[in-house]
Enzyme design. Structure first.
Site, PDB file in Angstrom:
ATOM      1  N   GLY A  34    -102.279 -30.629  43.605  1.00 43.99           N
ATOM      2  CA  GLY A  34    -100.735 -30.431  44.592  1.00 43.99           C
ATOM      3  C   GLY A  34    -102.096 -30.615  45.557  1.00 43.99           C
ATOM      4  O   GLY A  34    -102.726 -31.710  45.770  1.00 43.99           O
ATOM      5  N   LYS A  55    -103.346 -27.922  35.311  1.00 49.47           N
ATOM      6  CA  LYS A  55    -101.954 -26.698  33.899  1.00 49.47           C
ATOM      7  C   LYS A  55    -101.295 -27.453  33.064  1.00 49.47           C
ATOM      8  O   LYS A  55    -101.269 -27.641  32.255  1.00 49.47           O
ATOM      9  CB  LYS A  55    -102.505 -25.616  34.776  1.00 49.47           C
ATOM     10  CG  LYS A  55    -103.147 -25.235  33.756  1.00 49.47           C
ATOM     11  CD  LYS A  55    -102.520 -23.506  34.504  1.00 49.47           C
ATOM     12  CE  LYS A  55    -103.543 -22.500  34.424  1.00 49.47           C
ATOM     13  NZ  LYS A  55    -103.667 -21.480  35.362  1.00 49.47           N
ATOM     14  N   ALA A  66     -93.005 -26.444  48.265  1.00 45.61           N
ATOM     15  CA  ALA A  66     -93.540 -25.627  49.532  1.00 45.61           C
ATOM     16  C   ALA A  66     -92.382 -26.598  50.361  1.00 45.61           C
ATOM     17  O   ALA A  66     -92.167 -27.492  50.242  1.00 45.61           O
ATOM     18  CB  ALA A  66     -94.315 -26.821  50.286  1.00 45.61           C
ATOM     19  N   GLN A  67     -90.961 -25.552  51.417  1.00 43.12           N
ATOM     20  CA  GLN A  67     -89.927 -26.239  52.127  1.00 43.12           C
ATOM     21  C   GLN A  67     -89.834 -26.637  53.511  1.00 43.12           C
ATOM     22  O   GLN A  67     -89.941 -27.775  54.061  1.00 43.12           O
ATOM     23  CB  GLN A  67     -88.805 -25.298  51.905  1.00 43.12           C
ATOM     24  CG  GLN A  67     -88.546 -24.845  50.076  1.00 43.12           C
ATOM     25  CD  GLN A  67     -87.631 -23.695  50.202  1.00 43.12           C
ATOM     26  OE1 GLN A  67     -87.412 -22.934  51.610  1.00 43.12           O
ATOM     27  NE2 GLN A  67     -87.524 -23.296  49.658  1.00 43.12           N
ATOM     28  N   GLY A  68     -90.812 -25.703  54.601  1.00 43.21           N
ATOM     29  CA  GLY A  68     -90.543 -26.112  55.517  1.00 43.21           C
ATOM     30  C   GLY A  68     -91.209 -26.888  56.354  1.00 43.21           C
ATOM     31  O   GLY A  68     -90.487 -27.417  57.225  1.00 43.21           O
ATOM     32  N   GLU A 133     -91.293 -23.151  63.956  1.00 43.81           N
ATOM     33  CA  GLU A 133     -91.312 -22.404  63.024  1.00 43.81           C
ATOM     34  C   GLU A 133     -92.142 -20.338  63.302  1.00 43.81           C
ATOM     35  O   GLU A 133     -92.499 -20.537  64.255  1.00 43.81           O
ATOM     36  CB  GLU A 133     -92.047 -22.381  61.659  1.00 43.81           C
ATOM     37  CG  GLU A 133     -91.429 -23.420  61.241  1.00 43.81           C
ATOM     38  CD  GLU A 133     -92.384 -23.416  59.400  1.00 43.81           C
ATOM     39  OE1 GLU A 133     -92.663 -23.010  59.137  1.00 43.81           O
ATOM     40  OE2 GLU A 133     -91.306 -24.718  58.791  1.00 43.81           O
ATOM     41  N   HIS A 244     -94.464 -13.004  51.696  1.00 51.95           N
ATOM     42  CA  HIS A 244     -93.085 -14.294  52.563  1.00 51.95           C
ATOM     43  C   HIS A 244     -92.262 -13.044  52.933  1.00 51.95           C
ATOM     44  O   HIS A 244     -91.826 -12.429  52.301  1.00 51.95           O
ATOM     45  CB  HIS A 244     -92.319 -15.075  51.839  1.00 51.95           C
ATOM     46  CG  HIS A 244     -91.502 -16.918  52.853  1.00 51.95           C
ATOM     47  ND1 HIS A 244     -90.732 -16.004  53.084  1.00 51.95           N
ATOM     48  CD2 HIS A 244     -92.224 -17.365  53.776  1.00 51.95           C
ATOM     49  CE1 HIS A 244     -90.495 -16.826  54.255  1.00 51.95           C
ATOM     50  NE2 HIS A 244     -91.717 -18.168  54.178  1.00 51.95           N
ATOM     51  N   ARG A 291     -95.264 -13.592  59.619  1.00 55.69           N
ATOM     52  CA  ARG A 291     -95.080 -13.376  58.726  1.00 55.69           C
ATOM     53  C   ARG A 291     -95.371 -12.037  58.668  1.00 55.69           C
ATOM     54  O   ARG A 291     -94.569 -11.085  57.689  1.00 55.69           O
ATOM     55  CB  ARG A 291     -95.880 -14.152  57.622  1.00 55.69           C
ATOM     56  CG  ARG A 291     -94.130 -15.150  57.595  1.00 55.69           C
ATOM     57  CD  ARG A 291     -95.260 -16.689  56.332  1.00 55.69           C
ATOM     58  NE  ARG A 291     -94.735 -17.753  56.592  1.00 55.69           N
ATOM     59  CZ  ARG A 291     -95.043 -18.413  55.775  1.00 55.69           C
ATOM     60  NH1 ARG A 291     -96.329 -18.127  54.442  1.00 55.69           N
ATOM     61  NH2 ARG A 291     -94.149 -20.006  56.291  1.00 55.69           N
ATOM     62  N   HIS A 352     -96.510 -14.608  48.255  1.00 57.70           N
ATOM     63  CA  HIS A 352     -96.146 -15.684  49.220  1.00 57.70           C
ATOM     64  C   HIS A 352     -97.588 -16.548  48.839  1.00 57.70           C
ATOM     65  O   HIS A 352     -97.718 -17.897  48.455  1.00 57.70           O
ATOM     66  CB  HIS A 352     -95.913 -16.261  49.982  1.00 57.70           C
ATOM     67  CG  HIS A 352     -95.326 -17.519  50.980  1.00 57.70           C
ATOM     68  ND1 HIS A 352     -94.551 -18.653  49.654  1.00 57.70           N
ATOM     69  CD2 HIS A 352     -95.686 -18.333  51.716  1.00 57.70           C
ATOM     70  CE1 HIS A 352     -94.566 -19.902  50.306  1.00 57.70           C
ATOM     71  NE2 HIS A 352     -95.486 -19.667  51.706  1.00 57.70           N
ATOM     72  N   ARG A 388    -101.757 -16.002  57.210  1.00 60.38           N
ATOM     73  CA  ARG A 388    -101.682 -17.726  57.838  1.00 60.38           C
ATOM     74  C   ARG A 388    -100.203 -17.950  59.188  1.00 60.38           C
ATOM     75  O   ARG A 388     -99.532 -17.222  58.490  1.00 60.38           O
ATOM     76  CB  ARG A 388    -101.729 -18.273  56.181  1.00 60.38           C
ATOM     77  CG  ARG A 388    -101.308 -20.194  56.627  1.00 60.38           C
ATOM     78  CD  ARG A 388    -101.563 -20.430  55.183  1.00 60.38           C
ATOM     79  NE  ARG A 388    -100.550 -20.126  54.627  1.00 60.38           N
ATOM     80  CZ  ARG A 388     -99.257 -20.860  54.592  1.00 60.38           C
ATOM     81  NH1 ARG A 388     -99.089 -21.330  55.371  1.00 60.38           N
ATOM     82  NH2 ARG A 388     -98.609 -20.315  53.950  1.00 60.38           N
ATOM     83  N   SER A 393    -100.965 -24.232  55.969  1.00 59.50           N
ATOM     84  CA  SER A 393    -101.355 -24.499  54.179  1.00 59.50           C
ATOM     85  C   SER A 393    -101.244 -26.466  53.923  1.00 59.50           C
ATOM     86  O   SER A 393    -102.180 -26.855  53.510  1.00 59.50           O
ATOM     87  CB  SER A 393    -100.622 -23.811  53.705  1.00 59.50           C
ATOM     88  OG  SER A 393     -99.175 -23.933  53.079  1.00 59.50           O
ATOM     89  N   LEU A 394    -100.094 -26.772  54.290  1.00 58.84           N
ATOM     90  CA  LEU A 394    -100.205 -28.671  53.346  1.00 58.84           C
ATOM     91  C   LEU A 394    -101.214 -29.158  54.649  1.00 58.84           C
ATOM     92  O   LEU A 394    -101.549 -29.771  54.310  1.00 58.84           O
ATOM     93  CB  LEU A 394     -98.547 -29.041  53.797  1.00 58.84           C
ATOM     94  CG  LEU A 394     -98.330 -28.337  52.990  1.00 58.84           C
ATOM     95  CD1 LEU A 394     -96.577 -28.784  52.768  1.00 58.84           C
ATOM     96  CD2 LEU A 394     -98.473 -28.604  51.401  1.00 58.84           C
TER      97      LEU A 394
END
Ligand code: SIN
Length: 508
Positions: A34, A55, A66-68, A133, A244, A291, A352, A388, A393-394
């Site tokens: 990732g 894997k 991941a979209q946002g 966001e 989420h 969230r 999530h 979070r 996260s990214l």
């Protein structure tokens, strides 16, 4: 490229020793492809022998879905505010130093990623577009392909990766002796294999497959957390599991469909059957609360109104804008019979993100184990506190990938001769009834260690998990159960609600 462990193979023993023939030794082994794993690979020079393993196929990872977007501090002046937003979302349970590092380093990593060719969305004049966001005070989230940021970033990093990448490689043990990690045992295309390395970076993601409803890739199944439990390596904040709020769960597939937080950032509403917005009863920020608050409010609303749906409503959007800002969601949901922006879609919270994880310091080091590092969702640096902040996260993936590679490169290389590791679980990864138990575990996790917890529910879950551990089960399920135990124990230890951990006292 790689230095092979010296071993004389007698001609007549070649067949028997195919396993040994795989015994390569690398400078750095990265477990996971990732964003954290790939950015770590990007940070390691070509004269190092590096192998990235995953894997399944490399795009089966949470980054890909991941979209946002990816948060970045906009400039030096934004650092204090980004830090404050992250601490507030994290209920001030965060490690402040880690948060400051995250925000400060984002200026460097964002510049590096853009300079290396990553194309984030821009307006007609070429200026980068930033989205807002939940729980962010201002718009500072970079996005790409509208609502496909993870997919674009993943593709970009795959293209930049100059090291070997090996798919179908499932790690089922860490080779640890006397406080040092020497590599991993894994199946490669279903064959038990030993891979030695001077440094092993765990970047294998979180624990999504433990939960019945989750947004995660099917490969994210807590195996390495479970190995850590077995080896006495500390996990931290495992009760902090993030749900989420806006997920479409009415599909038969394990991975449920995320409806990005960016939709609410752009103005989508959460409504009841009557079209009323009810989130303001929970928080003055309404849809833009953090969230944990939004998920709990939806959960409670559904509990108080059994049989009623809660919806995400896009009717306020201009059709053209919606389709260009959220092209993938538009297409994906049209294939399910929902036409946006005119149709509202039923939603539920779903698991999530693992806020807690394998305890590490700010360089990815794991206390007491030389040569073993952890980054990204798998790690717990304390950066996210008890919950979070959206799209951090990214960013965490790239910032701590940079830190771990800087750290490894700054150290004098220790060439270590691996001892012999006899114990091999390679042939008993799965047993006959595992599927049934896995399903049962997912249900327990969702019902008893989910959005709202009770002491009696946690005790029941603990008991059921221990019961399954004592059954005839394969190693991979045993590892999942180790992680589930760590989550339930941590939830039982935290008596008071905090962030994503919400414990309700049962009324008499
Ligand atoms: C989303 O797009 O809402 C998910 C991004 C994140 O997990 O921060």
């Amino acid at each position: 490229m790689c230095r092979m462990v010296k071993k004389r193979l007698k001609p007549n023993s070649l067949k028997k020793l195919t396993r040994e023939a795989w015994m390569a030794k690398y400078d750095v082994l990265i477990v996971g492809a990732g964003i954290a794993g790939l950015y770590a690979a990007m940070g390691l020079p070509q004269n190092k022998s590096v192998l990235v393993i995953c894997k399944d196929v490399p795009w089966e990872c949470n980054t890909f879905y991941a979209q946002g977007g990816m948060t970045t501090a906009l400039d030096k002046n934004d650092i204090a505010l980004h830090v404050r937003d992250t601490l507030e979302a994290g209920a001030f349970h965060n490690d402040k130093e880690a948060v400051e590092i995250l925000s400060r380093t984002s200026l460097e990593t964002t510049k590096d990623i853009i300079r290396s060719g990553m194309e984030f969305d821009r307006d007609a004049s070429g200026k980068i577009l930033y989205a807002k966001e939940g729980a962010h005070s201002i718009a500072r989230v970079l996005h790409a392909g509208g609502d496909a940021t993870g997919r674009y970033l993943h593709h970009f990093m795959m293209m930049r990766n100059k090291h070997g990448l090996q798919r179908n490689t499932l790690v089922y043990d860490l080779l640890i002796e006397d406080g040092r990690c020497y590599g991993v045992k894994a199946t490669v295309n279903y064959q038990p294999t030993t891979i030695y390395a001077d440094s092993v970076i765990i970047a294998s993601g979180g624990v999504g497959s433990l939960y019945q409803y989750n947004t995660n890739s099917r490969t994210v199944s807590a195996d390495i957390h479970g190995i850590c439990v077995e080896k006495g390596i500390a996990l931290e904040d495992m009760e902090m599991m993030q749900f989420h709020p806006t997920v479409f769960v009415k599909t038969p597939y394990a991975r449920k469909l995320l409806l990005t937080e960016a939709l609410r950032g752009e103005g989508a509403h959460i409504v009841n059957e009557a079209g009323e917005r009810f989130l303001f009863d929970a928080d003055p920020r309404g849809e833009l609360a953090s969230r944990d608050i939004v998920s709990r409010a939806i959960f409670n609303y559904k509990r108080e109104h059994p049989g009623e749906e809660v919806y995400l409503d896009f009717s306020m959007f201009d059709k053209e804008f919606f389709h260009s800002r959220f092209p993938n969601i538009t297409k994906q949901f049209a294939s399910l019979g929902y036409y946006f922006p005119q149709d509202r879609v039923p939603i539920s919270p779903a698991f999530h993100y693992a806020v807690g994880g394998i305890k590490s310091d700010i360089n990815g080091c794991i206390d007491g184990i030389e040569g073993l590092y952890v980054i990204g969702e798998a790690a717990s640096t304390g950066v996210h506190g008890a919950n979070r902040l959206a799209s951090n996260s990214l960013l965490e993936g790239v910032v701590f990938a940079k830190r771990v590679t800087d750290y490894i490169l700054s150290k004098e290389t220790q060439r270590v001769k691996p001892p012999k590791f006899d114990n091999d679980h390679g042939n008993i990864l799965h047993k006959e009834n595992d599927k049934i138990y896995k399903q049962k575990l997912r249900q327990i996790m969702w019902e008893e260690i989910g959005i709202v917890r009770t002491k009696s529910g946690l005790l029941k879950a603990k008991n059921m998990i221990y019961d399954m551990k004592n059954r005839e089960i394969g190693r991979l399920l045993a590892l999942r159960l180790n992680t589930a135990s760590a989550i339930v124990e941590a939830a039982l230890d935290r008596k008071i609600s905090l962030g994503t951990h919400y414990i309700e006292s049962v009324k008499a």
